[in-house]
Scaffold this motif. Structure first.
Motif, mmCIF file in Angstrom:
data_model
loop_
_atom_site.group_PDB
_atom_site.id
_atom_site.type_symbol
_atom_site.label_atom_id
_atom_site.label_comp_id
_atom_site.label_asym_id
_atom_site.label_seq_id
_atom_site.Cartn_x
_atom_site.Cartn_y
_atom_site.Cartn_z
ATOM 1 N N GLY A 23 -17.001 4.205 -25.490
ATOM 2 C CA GLY A 23 -17.359 3.379 -24.344
ATOM 3 C C GLY A 23 -16.248 3.220 -23.329
ATOM 4 N N SER A 24 -15.162 3.948 -23.513
ATOM 5 C CA SER A 24 -14.064 3.893 -22.550
ATOM 6 C C SER A 24 -14.528 4.350 -21.178
ATOM 7 N N ILE A 25 -13.845 3.872 -20.146
ATOM 8 C CA ILE A 25 -14.176 4.312 -18.781
ATOM 9 C C ILE A 25 -13.917 5.808 -18.612
ATOM 10 N N PHE A 26 -13.160 6.401 -19.537
ATOM 11 C CA PHE A 26 -12.863 7.821 -19.456
ATOM 12 C C PHE A 26 -13.738 8.664 -20.398
ATOM 13 N N GLU A 27 -14.742 8.046 -20.980
ATOM 14 C CA GLU A 27 -15.611 8.799 -21.876
ATOM 15 C C GLU A 27 -16.229 9.978 -21.115
ATOM 16 N N GLY A 28 -16.037 11.183 -21.666
ATOM 17 C CA GLY A 28 -16.566 12.383 -21.028
ATOM 18 C C GLY A 28 -15.684 12.957 -19.938
ATOM 19 N N PHE A 29 -14.543 12.337 -19.671
ATOM 20 C CA PHE A 29 -13.649 12.820 -18.613
ATOM 21 C C PHE A 29 -13.071 14.180 -18.996
ATOM 22 N N ASP A 30 -12.945 15.064 -18.012
ATOM 23 C CA ASP A 30 -12.461 16.415 -18.248
ATOM 24 C C ASP A 30 -10.964 16.499 -17.947
ATOM 25 N N ASN A 31 -10.140 16.533 -18.999
ATOM 26 C CA ASN A 31 -8.700 16.603 -18.808
ATOM 27 C C ASN A 31 -8.192 18.035 -18.631
ATOM 28 N N GLU A 32 -9.105 18.996 -18.589
ATOM 29 C CA GLU A 32 -8.719 20.348 -18.218
ATOM 30 C C GLU A 32 -8.650 20.481 -16.697
ATOM 31 N N THR A 33 -9.613 19.876 -16.020
ATOM 32 C CA THR A 33 -9.676 20.001 -14.556
ATOM 33 C C THR A 33 -9.187 18.752 -13.836
ATOM 34 N N LYS A 44 -3.721 13.541 -11.586
ATOM 35 C CA LYS A 44 -5.188 13.568 -11.496
ATOM 36 C C LYS A 44 -5.836 13.557 -12.878
ATOM 37 N N TYR A 45 -5.002 13.574 -13.927
ATOM 38 C CA TYR A 45 -5.518 13.561 -15.293
ATOM 39 C C TYR A 45 -5.430 12.159 -15.882
ATOM 40 N N GLU A 46 -6.316 11.895 -16.827
ATOM 41 C CA GLU A 46 -6.267 10.644 -17.593
ATOM 42 C C GLU A 46 -4.897 10.471 -18.230
ATOM 43 N N MET A 47 -4.414 11.563 -18.855
ATOM 44 C CA MET A 47 -3.068 11.553 -19.419
ATOM 45 C C MET A 47 -2.583 12.989 -19.551
ATOM 46 N N ALA A 48 -1.319 13.209 -19.197
ATOM 47 C CA ALA A 48 -0.684 14.520 -19.382
ATOM 48 C C ALA A 48 0.534 14.329 -20.266
ATOM 49 N N ILE A 49 0.715 15.256 -21.203
ATOM 50 C CA ILE A 49 1.802 15.123 -22.172
ATOM 51 C C ILE A 49 2.317 16.513 -22.540
ATOM 52 N N GLY A 50 3.625 16.619 -22.767
ATOM 53 C CA GLY A 50 4.214 17.878 -23.179
ATOM 54 C C GLY A 50 4.081 18.080 -24.676
ATOM 55 N N ILE A 51 4.054 19.352 -25.090
ATOM 56 C CA ILE A 51 3.999 19.710 -26.502
ATOM 57 C C ILE A 51 5.267 20.476 -26.837
ATOM 58 N N THR A 52 5.970 20.050 -27.883
ATOM 59 C CA THR A 52 7.253 20.648 -28.238
ATOM 60 C C THR A 52 7.044 22.001 -28.909
ATOM 61 N N ASP A 53 8.177 22.715 -29.126
ATOM 62 C CA ASP A 53 8.078 24.010 -29.801
ATOM 63 C C ASP A 53 7.764 23.855 -31.287
ATOM 64 N N GLU A 62 -9.253 17.178 -26.126
ATOM 65 C CA GLU A 62 -9.678 16.894 -24.751
ATOM 66 C C GLU A 62 -9.203 15.529 -24.247
ATOM 67 N N LEU A 63 -8.581 14.727 -25.113
ATOM 68 C CA LEU A 63 -8.128 13.401 -24.699
ATOM 69 C C LEU A 63 -6.903 13.452 -23.790
ATOM 70 N N VAL A 64 -6.218 14.582 -23.757
ATOM 71 C CA VAL A 64 -5.037 14.714 -22.900
ATOM 72 C C VAL A 64 -5.054 16.065 -22.204
ATOM 73 N N HIS A 65 -4.233 16.157 -21.178
ATOM 74 C CA HIS A 65 -3.924 17.450 -20.582
ATOM 75 C C HIS A 65 -2.594 17.885 -21.179
ATOM 76 N N ALA A 66 -2.645 18.863 -22.072
ATOM 77 C CA ALA A 66 -1.447 19.291 -22.790
ATOM 78 C C ALA A 66 -0.675 20.321 -21.966
ATOM 79 N N VAL A 67 0.629 20.076 -21.847
ATOM 80 C CA VAL A 67 1.502 20.974 -21.088
ATOM 81 C C VAL A 67 2.427 21.651 -22.094
ATOM 82 N N LYS A 68 2.242 22.937 -22.318
ATOM 83 C CA LYS A 68 2.925 23.650 -23.398
ATOM 84 C C LYS A 68 4.396 23.911 -23.096
ATOM 85 N N THR A 69 4.729 24.181 -21.842
ATOM 86 C CA THR A 69 6.091 24.620 -21.538
ATOM 87 C C THR A 69 6.752 23.833 -20.414
ATOM 88 N N LEU A 70 6.058 23.631 -19.318
ATOM 89 C CA LEU A 70 6.702 23.248 -18.066
ATOM 90 C C LEU A 70 7.169 21.799 -17.982
#
Length: 330
Positions: free
Chosen positions: A52-62, A187-196, A247-255
């Motif tokens: 029921g979150s306000i972000f339910e169904g939100f597309d964190n890819e786009t 523009k994303y709900e949440m963006a986060i980096g992913i370590t090696d 899909e809950l985050v926009h994952a940033v692998k490197t940058l």
């Protein structure tokens, strides 16, 4: 003959660096593997907490359909206990100011008053953009005492989640350097980096205050492992949330530069690729021993004077931001 001697010395130094890294990795693996539980299977009760979150169904890819920003352009830093701001931390604050151009830079701190030349530089440069907010260093989470050995770090991990849940914005570690504007990720709900190591990178976090992942991340601390350095902050969120709901985050692998880049910063003679990153975690604690082994000398703590001659790529980065003394000398 001389060339071969130099080559052998370089190989020996390289070997020592590799050995040190392997020892550190082995010790951290041993310490965590003795206490680390198996990750739990999909927990519907956990994920029901964001139904029921306000972000339910939100597309964190786009992100937002029209590209509009939903994360405030506010940069948050944590400064617990110490009144003096070191040079490298000042560089990171000033880089956030210059390259992100935020509406606010907020220091969350339990310090009454900051001291030193770097604080004066920050205060005078940021002006009205700088805001100081008093905050208490927590001693526990969900009734569980923080580890004695890792208190400051674990308390800081929890505090950054709570700050973003209350205010939203961009959280930046004191030794994370913003290279260029992070606006594309607002523009994303949440963006986060992913370590090696396939863990969440806590060093740069961009989030709307209602981001679903923030609430789940904090909930994971109900099963807090005090003797594990990075389990609750970095491993558990991937194993028990993003493994099932990426899909809950926009994952940033490197940058976001949250993977290990210390050799490029403090050993390599040149590294122009840093300009392509959005941010870089400096891992500044590793610089001294790397300089000692690799470069045949030990640089003292970097400051506004000796940075003028620091020959490695981080020297270039720092001088682009805070090199008043170097300009006076020239």
């Amino acid at each position: 003959m001389l060339t071969s001697m130099i080559t052998r010395r370089q190989l020996c130094r390289a070997g020592l660096v590799v050995i040190i890294f392997l020892i550190v990795l082995l010790l951290s693996w041993k310490g965590s593997s003795e206490t680390k539980p198996q990750s739990r299977p999909y927990d519907p009760d956990l994920f029901a907490k964001v139904d029921g979150s306000i972000f339910e169904g939100f597309d964190n890819e786009t992100g937002t359909s029209d590209g509009s920003t939903i994360v405030p352009n506010h940069v948050h830093f944590l400064f617990f206990d110490k009144t003096y701001i070191p040079y490298v931390h000042a560089v990171c604050v000033l880089a956030a100011f210059k390259n992100q151009q935020p509406e606010k830079i907020i220091f969350h701190t339990n310090v009454i008053e900051f001291t030193g030349t770097h604080w004066i530089k920050i205060r005078d440069t940021l002006g009205s953009v700088l805001e100081i907010r008093n905050i208490t260093l927590p001693n526990e989470i969900f009734g569980q005492k923080f580890s004695k050995n890792f208190h400051l770090w674990h308390a800081s991990d929890v505090t950054r989640i709570r700050i973003l849940m209350e205010h939203g914005g961009i959280f930046v570690d004191n030794d994370s350097y913003i290279v260029r504007s992070l606006d594309p990720f607002r523009k994303y709900e949440m963006a986060i980096g992913i370590t090696d190591g396939n863990k969440t990178g806590t060093q740069v976090l961009i989030a709307n205050k209602d981001a679903r992942f923030l609430k789940l991340w904090l909930e994971l601390y109900r099963d807090y492992k005090p003797d594990d350095w990075y389990y609750n902050a970095g491993e558990k969120p991937v194993e028990e949330v993003l493994r099932y709901r990426p899909e809950l985050v926009h994952a940033v692998k490197t940058l976001f530069g949250v993977h290990t880049l210390s050799d490029r910063l403090y050993i390599w003679d040149r590294w122009e690729t840093w300009k392509k990153y959005y941010s870089i975690h400096l891992i500044i604690r590793h610089r001294n021993y790397m300089d000692t082994i690799w470069n045949n000398y030990r640089w003292p703590d970097l400051d506004e004077t000796n940075i003028c001659d620091y020959p490695k790529p981080f020297g270039v980065m720092a001088r682009e931001i805070y090199s008043d003394f170097c300009r006076k000398m020239n």
